[in-house]
Every structure is written in C-alpha cells, then in structure tokens.
Write an enzyme that holds these catalytic residues in place. Sequence first.
Site, PDB file in Angstrom:
ATOM      1  N   LYS A 210       0.837  -1.197   0.000  1.00 51.86           N
ATOM      2  CA  LYS A 210       0.000   0.000   0.000  1.00 51.86           C
ATOM      3  C   LYS A 210       0.876   1.254   0.000  1.00 51.86           C
ATOM      4  O   LYS A 210       0.669   2.184  -0.761  1.00 51.86           O
ATOM      5  CB  LYS A 210      -0.932  -0.031   1.219  1.00 51.86           C
ATOM      6  N   GLU A 216      10.395  -4.687   4.760  1.00 52.65           N
ATOM      7  CA  GLU A 216      10.491  -6.077   4.316  1.00 52.65           C
ATOM      8  C   GLU A 216      10.233  -6.193   2.817  1.00 52.65           C
ATOM      9  O   GLU A 216      10.960  -6.869   2.077  1.00 52.65           O
ATOM     10  CB  GLU A 216       9.451  -6.945   5.055  1.00 52.65           C
ATOM     11  N   GLY A 268      -4.940  -1.783   4.605  1.00 57.24           N
ATOM     12  CA  GLY A 268      -4.112  -2.891   4.108  1.00 57.24           C
ATOM     13  C   GLY A 268      -4.734  -4.256   4.353  1.00 57.24           C
ATOM     14  O   GLY A 268      -4.805  -5.102   3.454  1.00 57.24           O
ATOM     15  N   ARG A 269      -5.217  -4.482   5.565  1.00 50.22           N
ATOM     16  CA  ARG A 269      -5.735  -5.820   5.889  1.00 50.22           C
ATOM     17  C   ARG A 269      -7.146  -6.043   5.350  1.00 50.22           C
ATOM     18  O   ARG A 269      -7.742  -7.099   5.582  1.00 50.22           O
ATOM     19  CB  ARG A 269      -5.667  -6.054   7.401  1.00 50.22           C
ATOM     20  N   GLU A 354      -4.953  -6.790  14.572  1.00 53.87           N
ATOM     21  CA  GLU A 354      -4.434  -5.470  14.182  1.00 53.87           C
ATOM     22  C   GLU A 354      -5.568  -4.434  14.212  1.00 53.87           C
ATOM     23  O   GLU A 354      -5.338  -3.254  14.421  1.00 53.87           O
ATOM     24  CB  GLU A 354      -3.787  -5.522  12.784  1.00 53.87           C
ATOM     25  N   HIS A 385      -4.664 -33.249  17.444  1.00 55.60           N
ATOM     26  CA  HIS A 385      -3.517 -34.009  17.966  1.00 55.60           C
ATOM     27  C   HIS A 385      -2.451 -33.075  18.521  1.00 55.60           C
ATOM     28  O   HIS A 385      -1.298 -33.477  18.698  1.00 55.60           O
ATOM     29  CB  HIS A 385      -2.953 -34.900  16.861  1.00 55.60           C
ATOM     30  N   LYS A 496       8.794  -0.671  14.271  1.00 57.03           N
ATOM     31  CA  LYS A 496       9.393  -0.363  12.963  1.00 57.03           C
ATOM     32  C   LYS A 496      10.459   0.722  13.115  1.00 57.03           C
ATOM     33  O   LYS A 496      11.554   0.622  12.565  1.00 57.03           O
ATOM     34  CB  LYS A 496       8.315   0.174  12.001  1.00 57.03           C
TER      35      LYS A 496
HETATM   36  O1  F6P Z   1       2.275  -4.321   9.851  1.00 60.08           O
HETATM   37  C1  F6P Z   1       1.729  -3.088   9.636  1.00 60.08           C
HETATM   38  C2  F6P Z   1       1.245  -2.865   8.253  1.00 60.08           C
HETATM   39  O2  F6P Z   1       1.162  -1.498   8.128  1.00 60.08           O
HETATM   40  C3  F6P Z   1      -0.076  -3.547   7.928  1.00 60.08           C
HETATM   41  O3  F6P Z   1      -1.166  -2.854   8.391  1.00 60.08           O
HETATM   42  C4  F6P Z   1       0.003  -3.661   6.457  1.00 60.08           C
HETATM   43  O4  F6P Z   1      -0.928  -4.581   5.968  1.00 60.08           O
HETATM   44  C5  F6P Z   1       1.436  -4.100   6.288  1.00 60.08           C
HETATM   45  O5  F6P Z   1       2.138  -3.355   7.263  1.00 60.08           O
HETATM   46  C6  F6P Z   1       2.031  -3.890   4.932  1.00 60.08           C
HETATM   47  O6  F6P Z   1       1.983  -2.563   4.540  1.00 60.08           O
HETATM   48  P1  F6P Z   1       2.173  -2.141   3.039  1.00 60.08           P
HETATM   49  O7  F6P Z   1       1.081  -2.762   2.237  1.00 60.08           O
HETATM   50  O8  F6P Z   1       2.125  -0.643   3.026  1.00 60.08           O
HETATM   51  O9  F6P Z   1       3.517  -2.655   2.592  1.00 60.08           O
END
Ligand code: F6P
Length: 528
Positions: A210, A216, A268-269, A354, A385, A496
């Site tokens: 987003k 990452e 995002g979620r 979240e 199990h 972060k």
């Molecule tokens: O972990 C926090 C977060 O901001 C989530 O809400 C989001 O889905 C994820 O990081 C990834 O964010 P982006 O889509 O901006 O890379």
Amino acid sequence: MSASTSDWRSFRLDQSSAEADLQQLGKAKAALDVRVALSQDSARLETLSWALPGLYVDASKQRWDSEVVNALLQLAKEAGVPQAIADQFGGAPINHTEGRAVMHMALRGQASDAYEVDGQDVMPGVLDVRGRMLDFVDRVHDAHAHGRVTDVVNIGIGGSDLGPAMACKALRKFRSGPRTHFVSNVDGAHIEAVLAGLNPATTYVVVVSKTFTTQETMANAAIAKAWLEAGGATLSEQLVAVSTNLVATQAFGVLPAQTFGFENWVGGRYSMWGPVGLCIAVAVGRSNFELFLEGAREVDTHVRHTALKDNVPVMLALLGHWNQNVMGWRSHAVIPYAEDLSRLPAYLQQADMESNGKSVGRTGEKISWNSGAVVWGEPGTNSQHAFFQLLHQGTEIHPVDFVAFKAPTSGHDHMHELLLSNAIAQSEALLTGKTPAADEPHRLFEGNRPSTFMLFDALTPKALGQLIAMHEHRIFVQGVLWGIASYDQWGVELGKALANALIPEIRGEVAEGAHDPSTSKLVSLVRR
Ligand code: F6P
C-alpha cells in the site's frame, strides 16, 4: 445512504446501562448448562442459529440464550451499531486517527452500489482498475497457456500478503493459471527458498505494498528485481506493482501500464478485494475472482439491510463481546476443517488483532474492558492431535469456531466423511463432556465448553468471499461496541522505528546507542 454523525463515536461501554444489565446477567448465566438448555428449550437451536445462502451458522452450543441475546441487542442499539454500519457504507471518515473513510466494500461493489467518498462516486474508478487488472490476468493466463509464464511471485507483507496467500491456498481446486508464490519475511531465507525453484524467464514478480515503503517488501523487491534482471527477464512485462504510492512504484522502475493503484480509503488488511488480490485472480482466473467478490458483496448487502437480530456478522460480534467481556474468555480459536483453508487463522490474526488490539478508546481515554481477543488456530484434524487436549481439559475456556464444508474438498470422498465426523464430534465433545469412573478422575471432560459451527455448502470462491466479509463486518461491529478505532494500526509503528534505528548500530556503522541493559547486551552480541 448518506453519512452522518451520531453517538456511536463517543459510546463508552462503562457508561452503558445495557452493558450494566449484561454484566448482571453474566453472573446468572455463568452457570448456564447448555446441555440442559438444548434439551429443554425446543426453540434454542432455531433462535441461536442462522442461515445465509450456502451457509449455516450454529451458535446454540455457546453459553448464551435468548435472554442474553435480547440484552446484547439492547447494547447494540445503545452503542449505535446500525448508525455505525450506515456511516461506514456512507463513506464517513470513520477512521478518525488517519482522517479517512473506510470503503473496502467498494472493491467488491458494482456500479449500482454508487459508494461515495468525499461526495464522489468511487465505483467508476474501482471498476476501471478492476477491468485493467482482470485484462492483465487474462493476458497472463494466455501467456501461461503458451508456456511463457509458469510462476507469479507476490512480494508483500501483512495485508499485502496474508489475504492473497490464504485465498490462493484456499481455492486450490479452482486454479487455472500459473503457480503463485508468496514472499513476505525480511529473512532472506524466505525469498531464497522461493526463487530457488523458479525460472526468471517465465516468472512474473508482483510487488504489493500500500505504502511502497515497507522495509520487508522493499528489501525483497530489490532482490527479486535483480534476480529477474540477472536472468534476462523483460522487466517491462515481468515486473508488476500494486500500491497507492504511484510515485514510488515508478521510481522503483515499474511501468505505469504494469501498475495497479488503489486509494487510501482501503486499509491494508481489508484490501484483497482489489488489486492487492491480483495473485488470487491470477491463480483462479477472472470469473472465479468475480465470484469471490460476489460472495463478499452478498454479505455487505446482508449486513447493511438486515435487522440486528438476524444480522449474522452483528450477532457474531455480540457473541464475541459476551465471551470476552462478560464470560471473561480472552481467546478465540478458529479451526478450519479444510487443509486448503489452513492459512485462515493467520489471516484472521491480522484482520482481528491489528484492528481491535487497542486499549485507548475513540474518545482518547484508556478503556477498562477487553478489546481484541487473541485469535489462534490450526486446521482440523491436525489441531486435535496438538492443542485440543487443552481445549477439552485445560483450566481455561477458549471458545472455538469450527469452519467446515459439506462438499468434499478433495477427490477422496471417504476422507471427507472422516473429516466432517471429526469436526462435528469435537463440537459435540466440547459440549457434552464425559463423567469418568470414580477411580479415573483424569478422564473427566467437564463439557459445556462453547463453540460455534459454521457449515458451508462448499469451499468455493463465493463461500470464501462470504466467510471473509462476515469476519470483516464482525470485527468492525466489535470495535464499535468497544469504542475503539478498528481501522488504524499505530501499534506497529514503534517497533518499525526502533528497528530502523538499530540497523546502523548492528552493522557497526555508528556507535552503540543508549538502550536499556538487556537491549544493549543483545545489540553487542550481534553487532558486526
Ligand atoms: O504491519 C503493519 C502494516 O502497516 C499492515 O497494516 C500492512 O498490511 C502491512 O504493514 C504492509 O503494509 P504495506 O502494504 O504498506 O507494505
């Protein structure tokens, strides 16, 4: 429906007379024996179960009854749940800490829904991007049919990974396109393992973020881009981006024609219904993706236009509140009896925790009640199990959601009979329990342990859309009851920021900073 302001934004559970009544009722109902209630009250099953097309939800094994339901409905009214739902669908800026509307429902909408944000109908824009995205999917399928594309790698994390990864796995039986893969972790082992088996000449990489700034994702995207380049790939075709940040996607080298944008009013979620779900559409094709959206849209219509007492996401939200805040059961186990749905608990952990893992209310004050439950689970029967011992005989109660499907999820029908028998038997065992012989106290199953059973006709794209949209609305309604802001996620920011600050310290590029003694020791142990 137009947006409006109303009391729900300032609702506080501790000032609610309905909540006070519920707490009183809780004292009496703590001892409710659901086994007795089910055998004596012939209307119980009917009252505490609901049907949607292709879905039966039975919450009659939960420790509640019609008296509790009436009190919960009173709470929903006091909390302004109907107005909150109307305001969300009306495009009001209900995500107040980020000053945004919440309109992911538009991503699965049709032109006739005419969803508005800031007085503008957003559907033309949504349908335009959806059209471009599905045309892209058709082209990828064509290239796949001609052997030019074999694999598509989704690079993203959190909401840019969990939903699509869960859905691609869940819809295994509907696959028609190239193989899809998911890389999320900043641990290089993840991308190394995924790319190791792939050919850069026939692989597409879709960078989904987003913000297009997530550490990452950007680290993995750089590796994937270099891997494509080194392998002689045609970047103008094989590198794709999904984001709200079109400046950053271009700077990264993705052509506008290969970029699919979306708006800030999609959290995002909550985003897999739009371009973030590109890999889902790639995996199952245009028409199945449209059915996935249709299932979710049906739930939107249901939640928007159904009276509270028959409104399934609302009733599940109220049940969750009862379990969390009146019965005091703090966790919520989700057990899909479908191997293909094995990522559902992980997906729901983000969607729910979240969203509702908050301790400051919308009014800015600390809340004095429980908010988001700890969501956890693994597929049945594996989980039987592993941790079902604790569910049956542990000291604490953990309400369980069973998710099962009437139709076999594989070509092995006889195994599906085993699977369903196990799912139903577990819900029965949690309820009925077992009294052992006097000399075998360790064999005691107290029973009367709560569960909900969600039985779908089949694990189809449409059913998956229904299931996920139901949870989305359930989560929002719970946030309304608890007076919290379900659509922000400030709780992820501090970690972060600290991680970014530590990078140069760990690399040995700067002197060690001032930390607490425990952190300092860890930094010194890994510092280069
Ligand atoms: O972990 C926090 C977060 O901001 C989530 O809400 C989001 O889905 C994820 O990081 C990834 O964010 P982006 O889509 O901006 O890379």
